[in-house]
Design an enzyme around this catalytic site. Structure first.
Site, PDB file in Angstrom:
ATOM      1  N   GLU A   3       0.838  -1.206   0.000  1.00  0.00           N
ATOM      2  CA  GLU A   3       0.000   0.000   0.000  1.00  0.00           C
ATOM      3  C   GLU A   3       0.870   1.251   0.000  1.00  0.00           C
ATOM      4  OE1 GLU A   3      -2.740  -0.108   3.280  1.00  0.00           O
ATOM      5  OE2 GLU A   3      -3.845   1.648   2.557  1.00  0.00           O
ATOM      6  N   ASN A  35     -12.315  -1.614  -0.875  1.00  0.00           N
ATOM      7  CA  ASN A  35     -11.600  -2.248   0.228  1.00  0.00           C
ATOM      8  C   ASN A  35     -12.270  -1.890   1.547  1.00  0.00           C
ATOM      9  OD1 ASN A  35      -9.021  -3.272   1.686  1.00  0.00           O
ATOM     10  ND2 ASN A  35      -9.245  -1.184   2.458  1.00  0.00           N
ATOM     11  N   GLU A  36     -12.474  -2.862   2.387  1.00  0.00           N
ATOM     12  CA  GLU A  36     -13.043  -2.637   3.732  1.00  0.00           C
ATOM     13  C   GLU A  36     -14.155  -1.585   3.673  1.00  0.00           C
ATOM     14  OE1 GLU A  36     -10.067  -2.156   6.828  1.00  0.00           O
ATOM     15  OE2 GLU A  36      -9.329  -4.184   6.478  1.00  0.00           O
ATOM     16  N   TYR A  59      -6.329  -9.633  10.942  1.00  0.00           N
ATOM     17  CA  TYR A  59      -5.050  -9.267  11.572  1.00  0.00           C
ATOM     18  C   TYR A  59      -4.976  -9.927  12.944  1.00  0.00           C
ATOM     19  CZ  TYR A  59      -4.143  -5.922   7.891  1.00  0.00           C
ATOM     20  OH  TYR A  59      -3.877  -5.359   6.667  1.00  0.00           O
ATOM     21  N   GLU A 111      -5.896  -9.485   3.030  1.00  0.00           N
ATOM     22  CA  GLU A 111      -5.048  -8.842   4.040  1.00  0.00           C
ATOM     23  C   GLU A 111      -5.017  -9.759   5.246  1.00  0.00           C
ATOM     24  OE1 GLU A 111      -5.691  -4.692   5.064  1.00  0.00           O
ATOM     25  OE2 GLU A 111      -6.257  -4.231   2.987  1.00  0.00           O
ATOM     26  N   GLN A 134       2.295  -6.298   5.098  1.00  0.00           N
ATOM     27  CA  GLN A 134       2.494  -5.845   3.732  1.00  0.00           C
ATOM     28  C   GLN A 134       3.947  -6.128   3.380  1.00  0.00           C
ATOM     29  OE1 GLN A 134       1.106  -1.868   2.956  1.00  0.00           O
ATOM     30  NE2 GLN A 134      -0.791  -2.169   4.069  1.00  0.00           N
TER      31      GLN A 134
HETATM   32  O1  AHR Z   1      -2.841  -2.893   6.109  1.00  0.00           O
HETATM   33  C1  AHR Z   1      -3.154  -1.722   6.781  1.00  0.00           C
HETATM   34  C2  AHR Z   1      -4.634  -1.401   6.702  1.00  0.00           C
HETATM   35  O2  AHR Z   1      -5.360  -2.377   7.375  1.00  0.00           O
HETATM   36  C3  AHR Z   1      -5.239  -1.397   5.334  1.00  0.00           C
HETATM   37  O3  AHR Z   1      -5.049  -0.180   4.684  1.00  0.00           O
HETATM   38  C4  AHR Z   1      -6.689  -1.613   5.613  1.00  0.00           C
HETATM   39  O4  AHR Z   1      -7.357  -2.253   4.562  1.00  0.00           O
HETATM   40  C5  AHR Z   1      -6.681  -2.435   6.880  1.00  0.00           C
HETATM   41  O5  AHR Z   1      -7.543  -1.947   7.821  1.00  0.00           O
END
Ligand code: AHR
Length: 521
Positions: free
Chosen positions: A55, A202-203, A270, A324, A373
């Site tokens: 990103e 995205n999201e 995450y 992600e 990332q």
């Molecule tokens: O990877 C960091 C962020 O995490 C991304 O921009 C977003 O899609 C997610 O919340």
């Protein structure tokens, strides 16, 4: 007790308190038994499971990949050669760009044409820094060509228009005469790029517009309609998906979007404790255990989303795209909090190895995944410091696991009582995944997350003759072992020579806190 068992297995017999213990009978309980039917696999592990995400965030793009043509750092048309070489070595299959949250405020036309004339913008999500748009569509697609990887672009739904997205696809993929194809030619690119993977936002439940799932599903239908196929190229459109255990978002997408309108549906996960992320390198075993719990349970979370998809799509037409995933710690002290720069230890390597085993095993539904990332941000493969770069333990896992890419997944029977116990809590200590490649070689990736306890492993290979075994191991003295610019090779794979092959059986001792990949021929 742990020490007792280790002694038993290394000496064969233990004489204690006058009791002659037959070590074999005691270690039986500890042994991990695996049966692999080498002739039974049906599903292919799509190489795109080993994909990446990069990103416009911190030093991922700028200073990570992009240094500009004038830089003293060796580069090709502005793109760092060392980064390209390292990622090629790990066989990076695809790269998702430009975000993330950045995608839903990115206006692609700002990133084409002469670089010195491109408008600047504020990167409001990530540190409020100036984005000068010097890395745009051409630079990204050039990077993908250098990497020999498939581009995956995520378009802007949150603050963009249908027209803007539609024109971006035309600019990239149309070969005839049209305003966008002509503009591309003016900017120096004659042929279309033939891009396949296209994300529609995205999201969108969060930074991508705070939409309700029903509203986004309608938006998806509208935006996706105008993302056209040109020539023989077929876009694989990916709907903005859910996160964590929000199964309702997945349910609404599967219900409201016609299945033939989406190639994939995304999911983000995450492995962090929001509000209490902790340091990337300074952590206690409590924190390690909690992270391992999230990584082990990631499998059940994936299964939850897959069950919902199965309900609406029993023929498995829509892919689950985990675009992600990874760890998220506090930023390194002294760095910009908006840049998400973190170190990467053996703990991150275990998260990667467990997650990739989960994806392999669910490859019937999961066709793509993108770790967050690639460079200098979150669970990175590579960290840079001006002209220097280091490979992280996570990089080494990806490089070791590349043998699974596009191989046939071999279902395995894992019989193990081995538990990693911490206080009153416990987790399965062992994870394993196997595949057979096009040449017939079998690869097994094994993970032992227990920080102290090694174990005996026995693998029976059925369904074909084998005569040779080789392996590599990633391990370290400490869970927080990591590579630094002063010591770039503290953690790296080493040959693993402990495996003994006897007819169709492999046996070896799997060390504590280790990741092993075996090749059996
Ligand atoms: O990877 C960091 C962020 O995490 C991304 O921009 C977003 O899609 C997610 O919340």
């Amino acid at each position: 007790m742990k020490r007792l068992l280790i002694l038993i297995s290394s000496t064969g017999f233990l004489f204690q308190a006058g009791i002659h213990v037959n070590a074999q009978s005691n270690t039986d309980k500890q042994e991990v038994r695996i049966v692999i039917n080498s002739d039974l696999g049906k599903e292919v592990i799509n190489k795109h499971i080993y994909g990446h995400f990069s990103e416009h965030l911190g030093h991922c793009i700028y200073e990570g990949y992009w240094v500009g043509e004038e830089s003293g750092i060796p580069n090709t048309r502005g793109i760092r050669d060392d980064i390209v070489d390292a990622l090629k070595e790990s066989s990076i299959p695809n790269l998702r760009w430009p975000g993330g949250c950045f995608a839903d405020e990115y206006h692609w036309m700002d990133g084409i044409g002469p670089r010195d004339q491109r408008p600047k913008m504020i990167n409001t999500h990530w540190g409020g820094v100036t984005e000068d748009n010097s890395f745009g569509t051409h630079e990204f697609l050039d990077l993908c060509e250098l990497l020999n990887t498939e581009p995956y672009i995520c378009g802007n739904v949150g603050s963009g228009t249908v027209e803007e997205m539609s024109k971006w696809v035309e600019y990239i993929n149309f070969d005839g005469v049209s305003p966008m194809a002509d503009l591309r030619r003016t900017n120096g690119r004659e042929n279309s790029w033939g891009l396949t993977y296209w994300g529609v936002g995205n999201e969108n439940w969060g930074c991508g517009g705070r939409m309700r799932p029903e509203f986004y599903a309608d938006q998806y239908r509208r935006f996706a309609t105008y993302c056209r196929n040109y020539g023989d190229n077929r876009l694989r459109k990916i709907a903005g998906g859910s996160h964590d255990d929000n199964y309702n978002w997945t349910e609404v997408m599967m219900k409201e979007i016609p299945l033939n309108m989406m190639w994939g549906l995304s999911l983000h996960y995450y492995m962090t404790e929001w509000g209490n992320k902790g340091s990337a390198t300074e952590f206690e075993e409590d924190e390690y255990f909690r992270t391992m719990k999230m990584a082990v349970n990631f499998g059940s979370l994936l299964d939850g989303h897959i069950r919902v998809m199965d309900k609406y799509d029993p023929r498995n037409r829509v892919a689950l795209v985990v675009d992600e995933w990874g760890t998220w710690w506090n930023v390194e002290p002294g760095t910009n909090p908006g840049f998400l720069y973190q170190q990467n230890t053996m703990r991150d390597a275990f998260v990667a190895a467990l997650s990739l085993n989960h994806f392999n095993d669910r490859c019937k539904r999961i066709k793509m995944a993108n770790i967050a990332q690639t460079v200098n941000v979150l669970q990175a493969m590579i960290l840079t410091d001006e002209e220097r770069m280091i490979l992280t333990p996570t990089y080494h896992v990806f490089e070791m696991y590349k043998v699974h890419q596009d191989a046939t997944m071999l279902p395995l029977d894992l019989d193990s009582d081995l538990e990693y116990k911490h206080g009153d809590n416990k987790l399965s200590a062992i994870s394993a995944s196997a595949s057979r490649d096009a040449e017939g070689a079998i690869h097994v990736s094994l993970v032992n997350i227990d920080p102290e306890q090694a174990t005996d492993v026995s693998i029976d290979i059925r369904g074909g003759d084998v005569s040779e075994v080789n392996g590599r191991i990633l391990t370290a003295g400490e869970l927080n072992a990591h590579n630094s610019f002063d010591e770039p090779e503290s953690v790296k794979p080493e040959p693993f020579k402990a495996a003994r092959l006897s007819k169709q059986n492999l046996s070896f001792r799997l060390p504590a806190k280790s990741i092993v990949v075996l090749e059996i021929k």
